[in-house]
Motif scaffolding. Structure first.
Motif, PDB file in Angstrom:
ATOM      1  N   VAL A   1    -108.710  -5.814  -7.835  1.00  0.00           N
ATOM      2  CA  VAL A   1    -108.781  -6.639  -9.057  1.00  0.00           C
ATOM      3  C   VAL A   1    -109.100  -5.624 -10.152  1.00  0.00           C
ATOM      4  CG1 VAL A   1    -109.806  -8.632 -10.211  1.00  0.00           C
ATOM      5  CG2 VAL A   1    -109.761  -8.552  -7.708  1.00  0.00           C
TER       6      VAL A   1
ATOM      7  N   LEU B   1    -125.192  -7.594  -7.953  1.00  0.00           N
ATOM      8  CA  LEU B   1    -125.633  -8.438  -6.839  1.00  0.00           C
ATOM      9  C   LEU B   1    -126.990  -7.980  -6.312  1.00  0.00           C
ATOM     10  CD1 LEU B   1    -122.215  -8.872  -5.031  1.00  0.00           C
ATOM     11  CD2 LEU B   1    -123.774 -10.768  -5.550  1.00  0.00           C
TER      12      LEU B   1
ATOM     13  N   HIS C   1    -117.641 -12.181  -0.778  1.00  0.00           N
ATOM     14  CA  HIS C   1    -117.171 -10.804  -0.946  1.00  0.00           C
ATOM     15  C   HIS C   1    -118.037  -9.844  -0.127  1.00  0.00           C
ATOM     16  CE1 HIS C   1    -116.180  -7.058  -3.158  1.00  0.00           C
ATOM     17  NE2 HIS C   1    -115.033  -7.672  -3.386  1.00  0.00           N
TER      18      HIS C   1
ATOM     19  N   THR D   1    -119.347  -7.119  -0.787  1.00  0.00           N
ATOM     20  CA  THR D   1    -120.498  -6.518  -1.477  1.00  0.00           C
ATOM     21  C   THR D   1    -121.738  -7.420  -1.417  1.00  0.00           C
ATOM     22  OG1 THR D   1    -119.628  -7.368  -3.566  1.00  0.00           O
ATOM     23  CG2 THR D   1    -119.196  -5.057  -3.082  1.00  0.00           C
TER      24      THR D   1
ATOM     25  N   GLN E   1    -119.381 -18.480  -4.921  1.00  0.00           N
ATOM     26  CA  GLN E   1    -118.387 -17.535  -5.428  1.00  0.00           C
ATOM     27  C   GLN E   1    -117.462 -18.185  -6.466  1.00  0.00           C
ATOM     28  OE1 GLN E   1    -116.328 -14.277  -2.980  1.00  0.00           O
ATOM     29  NE2 GLN E   1    -115.099 -16.087  -2.569  1.00  0.00           N
TER      30      GLN E   1
ATOM     31  N   GLY F   1    -114.156 -17.251  -7.832  1.00  0.00           N
ATOM     32  CA  GLY F   1    -113.014 -16.351  -7.746  1.00  0.00           C
ATOM     33  C   GLY F   1    -113.012 -15.577  -6.438  1.00  0.00           C
TER      34      GLY F   1
ATOM     35  N   VAL G   1    -111.628 -13.053  -3.867  1.00  0.00           N
ATOM     36  CA  VAL G   1    -110.968 -11.798  -4.183  1.00  0.00           C
ATOM     37  C   VAL G   1    -109.510 -11.750  -3.671  1.00  0.00           C
ATOM     38  CG1 VAL G   1    -111.625 -10.426  -2.152  1.00  0.00           C
ATOM     39  CG2 VAL G   1    -111.487  -9.334  -4.393  1.00  0.00           C
TER      40      VAL G   1
ATOM     41  N   ALA H   1    -117.363 -12.044 -10.102  1.00  0.00           N
ATOM     42  CA  ALA H   1    -116.972 -10.750 -10.660  1.00  0.00           C
ATOM     43  C   ALA H   1    -115.852 -10.872 -11.691  1.00  0.00           C
ATOM     44  CB  ALA H   1    -116.578  -9.811  -9.531  1.00  0.00           C
TER      45      ALA H   1
ATOM     46  N   LYS I   1    -113.166  -6.038 -15.181  1.00  0.00           N
ATOM     47  CA  LYS I   1    -112.039  -6.749 -14.568  1.00  0.00           C
ATOM     48  C   LYS I   1    -111.380  -7.614 -15.650  1.00  0.00           C
ATOM     49  CE  LYS I   1    -113.701  -6.443  -9.810  1.00  0.00           C
ATOM     50  NZ  LYS I   1    -114.375  -7.126  -8.699  1.00  0.00           N
TER      51      LYS I   1
HETATM   52  C1  LIG Z   1    -114.782  -6.884  -7.444  1.00  0.00           C
HETATM   53  C2  LIG Z   1    -115.720  -7.841  -6.840  1.00  0.00           C
HETATM   54  C3  LIG Z   1    -117.014  -7.462  -6.465  1.00  0.00           C
HETATM   55  C4  LIG Z   1    -117.489  -6.020  -6.588  1.00  0.00           C
HETATM   56  O1  LIG Z   1    -117.466  -5.653  -7.919  1.00  0.00           O
HETATM   57  P1  LIG Z   1    -117.530  -4.132  -8.412  1.00  0.00           P
HETATM   58  O2  LIG Z   1    -117.429  -4.260  -9.878  1.00  0.00           O
HETATM   59  O3  LIG Z   1    -116.355  -3.452  -7.788  1.00  0.00           O
HETATM   60  O4  LIG Z   1    -118.810  -3.553  -7.968  1.00  0.00           O
HETATM   61  C5  LIG Z   1    -117.857  -8.442  -5.989  1.00  0.00           C
HETATM   62  N1  LIG Z   1    -117.443  -9.711  -5.837  1.00  0.00           N
HETATM   63  C6  LIG Z   1    -116.201 -10.114  -6.167  1.00  0.00           C
HETATM   64  C7  LIG Z   1    -115.815 -11.542  -5.993  1.00  0.00           C
HETATM   65  C8  LIG Z   1    -115.292  -9.186  -6.671  1.00  0.00           C
HETATM   66  O5  LIG Z   1    -114.055  -9.562  -7.009  1.00  0.00           O
END
Ligand SMILES: *Cc1c(COP(=O)(O)O)cnc(C)c1O
Length: 457
Positions: free
Chosen positions: A79, A143, A182, A184, A227, A229, A231, A258, A288
């Motif tokens: 993204v 996060l 996600h 992360t 969430q 969106g 990914v 994000a 993004k």
């Molecule tokens: C891109 C994304 C992340 C991580 O974001 P970074 O800016 O790359 O650290 C976390 N959650 C979602 C839903 C994402 O699209």
């Protein structure tokens, strides 16, 4: 010294001008020879100094050929946001000023702009006045900041002071999230001492949305992570129902949005984020959907005290003032002054422009998906916000189709997996993408589709 410095910057500006005028004709991903060319950078740390001009020449010549062109308009991988001209220019100024945004005393201008961004971002998302904001590298770090605040606050409610007593003897907190959260989110939880086995994972539906009726009973020890969106397919969790439920139970809700949280800035897409204002914390990226350039993550929290107390460092030489000291709301101390760029983008676009940008990306996405459907390659689930995914015949054929697209030199997508099967992800996240870029890309998808299906394998 200054003359030479200025001439170096002028040369760099000339290079940038040349780059920008050529980029829409560049392949979205470097070809084989450009990638191999990176070897010319050499292996060894130079023994002696050289001229900065030579360094820049080497960087432009070798490095410049191996750039992933988010600005080509035909890069649809991950993204990845494009870059608004005002963001680029403001970033140059920020670099020129070389400000450290840790404290007001270290950069009054960065602090003032951060104050304004805090107010404006909360307004764009429809969040309560007084919502606190931190600027970090990206959502992954946002996060960590938000979930640290959540963890500590949930423990404090149970009478436990985590910063004082540590995690080892802490009472339990519960974490509830969807199967399609996600990656992360899990990394952030792990950093915070919460393992995968402790998380209550809720099944998601065919779009990747958490199934509200399968969410377990929530209570005041629970952190619910939602969430905005997905990914891969772009879907949004049902915030309205779940945020109400969480509020009644005294649970903490965090929303990882994000790219998707920006939907709230557009009247046309706001229905996707209905209910987010009832959450406790949020994370999103300006790099993004907002096309503000790398890097700029945003963390927001309704509970200013809990937020600052989870992250605030102290030391004899740190002097917090009544002015904004941005490091209170991040895990970092020294930071680049991201507020300079974020402010410039919001100042230029205004409320209308942010909405327009969101709508442009979403309309381009819908167009891309419709054109592909006409060629017999419909999206797996209807395009949502700026994302959709496609696949073909078998997992092997999908992988082959992705390889063809990635090698086309025309457009570039990344792969992913959906419900255990490989898919091709399409993310239209760059302000530079035009309908013409999409038409060219659709033609490549169509060729790839025909090619992998003609063999009868
Ligand atoms: C891109 C994304 C992340 C991580 O974001 P970074 O800016 O790359 O650290 C976390 N959650 C979602 C839903 C994402 O699209």
């Amino acid at each position: 010294m200054d003359d030479r410095y200025i001439s170096l910057l002028e040369k760099t500006a000339d290079y940038a001008k040349g780059y920008i005028s050529k980029r829409s004709a560049m392949p979205p991903f470097p070809g084989k020879s450009a990638l191999e060319g990176l070897e010319k950078l050499g292996e060894d740390l130079p023994e002696c100094s050289c001229n900065p001009e030579d360094v820049l020449e080497k960087l432009c010549g070798i490095g410049g050929s191996a750039v992933a062109e988010y600005g080509s308009g035909r890069y649809f991988g991950f993204v990845s946001g494009g870059l608004l001209p005002v963001a680029h220019a403001a970033a140059w100024l920020a670099d020129t000023w070389n400000q450290n945004a840790a404290l007001y005393a270290m950069s009054p201008v960065a602090a003032k702009l951060e104050d304004l961004c805090e107010k404006w971002v909360a307004e764009l998302l429809g969040l309560e006045k007084g919502t606190a904001m931190g600027l970090v590298s990206g959502s992954a770090n946002a996060l960590i900041c938000a979930l640290a605040a959540a963890r500590n606050a949930l423990l404090k409610k149970q009478g436990y002071d985590l910063p004082e007593n540590g995690l080892r003897n802490a009472p339990l907190i519960r974490v509830v999230m969807g199967e399609d959260a996600h990656s992360t989110v899990s990394s952030a939880l792990s950093v915070l001492g919460i393992g995968k086995a402790e998380v209550e994972l809720v099944p998601t539906d065919e779009y990747g949305r958490i199934q509200a009726e399968l969410v377990p009973e929530l209570d005041s020890r629970t952190l619910l992570i939602l969430q905005a969106g997905n990914v891969t397919g772009g879907s949004f969790d049902p915030f309205q129902t779940l945020c109400d439920k969480a509020r009644d139970a005294g649970a903490w809700v965090h929303i990882d949005g994000a790219f998707g949280l920006w939907a709230a800035a557009s009247e046309k897409y706001r229905h996707l984020t209905a209910g987010i204002e009832k959450a406790d914390s949020w994370s999103l990226d300006a790099h993004k959907t907002l096309n503000a350039g790398y890097d700029c993550g945003i963390v927001l929290c309704r509970h200013q005290e809990a937020f600052a107390s989870a992250l605030q460092a102290s030391g004899s030489y740190i002097q917090y003032t009544e002015n904004r000291d941005g490091m209170r709301y991040t895990t970092e101390m020294s930071r680049r002054a991201r507020s300079i760029v974020l402010w410039a983008v919001l100042e230029q676009l205004g409320r209308e422009g942010v909405a327009g940008l969101v709508e442009q990306l979403c309309e381009n996405t819908a167009y891309f998906a419709e054109e592909l459907a006409k060629k017999g390659i419909p999206p797996l689930t209807p395009a949502c916000f700026n994302q959709f995914m496609v696949k073909t015949g078998t997992p092997e054929k999908t992988a082959e189709m992705l390889k063809y697209i990635q090698g086309s030199g025309v457009c570039w997508c990344s792969g992913g997996s959906w419900k255990g099967e490989p898919v091709i992800r399409v993310s239209v996240c760059s302000v530079q993408t035009t309908k013409k870029d999409i038409d060219r890309s659709v033609a490549v998808f169509s060729e790839a589709f025909a090619k992998v299906n003609e063999k009868g394998n």
